[in-house]
Design a protein around this motif. Sequence first.
Motif: not given
Lengths: 201, 264
Positions: B206, B208, B212, B235-236, B238-239, B243
């Motif tokens: 995925r 990065l 993030t 979004r960050t 969630d990212d 991870i």
Amino acid sequence: MQTTAPAVTALIEEFAKLPGVGPKTAQRLTFFLLRSPADQSRRLADALVRMKEQVTTCTTCFNITETDPCPICASPQRDHGVICVVEEPLDVLAIEKTESFRGAYHVLNGALSPMEGIGPKDLRISELIARVQGGEVREVILATNPNYEGDYTAAYIAPLLKPQGVTLTRLARGLPLGGDLEYADEGTLSRALEGRRAFEG
Amino acid sequence: MPTPHIYKTEGLVIRHTNYGEADRILTVMTPQYGKIRFIAKGSRKITSKLASAVDLLTRGQFVLATGRELDVVTQGVVLERFDHLRDSLWHATAGYTVAEALGRSLEDREQHDDIYALARDTLRRLDADAEAWLADPVPQNQAGPTARGWATMRSFELVLLDMLGYRPAFHRCVVCEAALQPVENNGFNAELGGAICPTCSRYGIRPLPLLTLKVLRLVQSTEWHALPVMRLDARTRDDVEAILQGIFALNLERSLKSWGLLGT
């Protein structure tokens, strides 16, 4: 070669499937019934069959019942503007025994438990919201258990019901009747102090 | 460590299951004996003196008697209840995640006083954050976590991974071991154990993104009390969560259920 009669073995196996019943208890129950009059076994069998065939769930409150709606939901003597939300049908029995509550119920069928994977969709929460949206309800008593899961379930439901403009209440926490104060645990005692009431004696 | 017939320990209740008429089987994380299971007889009764000490996510002091199959708790007093945690849905879910992560990642009777202290301190931080959140009516209108609560949970996850021996690498590429450059096109692979540089991108599972990566590095290298309040876009957040969840899911062989239910 089978030494025990197959009918006896079959009953032992069935009893052993029940929660909390081990193989020894299953044997004891079976031999108790074997020695007791045939009429007693027939009544037990009839009660089991009747329970499975006739008991259903009330489509309004989701309590167990033989009629739909259940006697409480169908009763004009009950105040249908007050709904007591409980986790299990047994909680309805406990509250009914007090004879202090004249409103209706809503049985959630458990409590939220993220660790066990029990989420909002597994409980009758959307049905509760739909019921409150019907407009007749003035007050919802969140009578889930006074533990982490119960508090969590109440904390999940409360914001969903707030926009409907109903009064939301939670059962009081405090001391059991007939006990000694010195034996009360700190958590209960501090909640009892927080919820103290004016004494009009 | 051999346990005497009667022993005393403090512990954090991380799981409880109803058993029989009114009993509960508890899983408790303790500093001396690691994760242990014992039975609290009659604790579901309203009049039980044990009930409040054996509730989920309660830190208590317990006296236990060694039993044939399960030890039996004979006395229990509450040391900390984290009451504010229970009044905020997000914080209560975070509490569940702490309990589930401990329950799934530790073997019974494996002593980890560092992990016990981590869980206790995380719950204290979450409780304090919940108290502040509940006292201020303005943030209550916002859905989702507070910035401090969110950072507390990510710090807990990264420190726990570290203590369990699964520390992910965010400073060097896990394939070529080159220092990771602060660029947008790095990648990540949980199975390989961390970040992947653009040159080795074929190993990346995925993307990065730079922000993030910066957040993960900052949380991993900073003590929780020194962590700044990070105002991040959804979004960050969630990212970063995805991870960390990926690393847990890989090492525990399944995802934590508490994460998915309401979102932490």
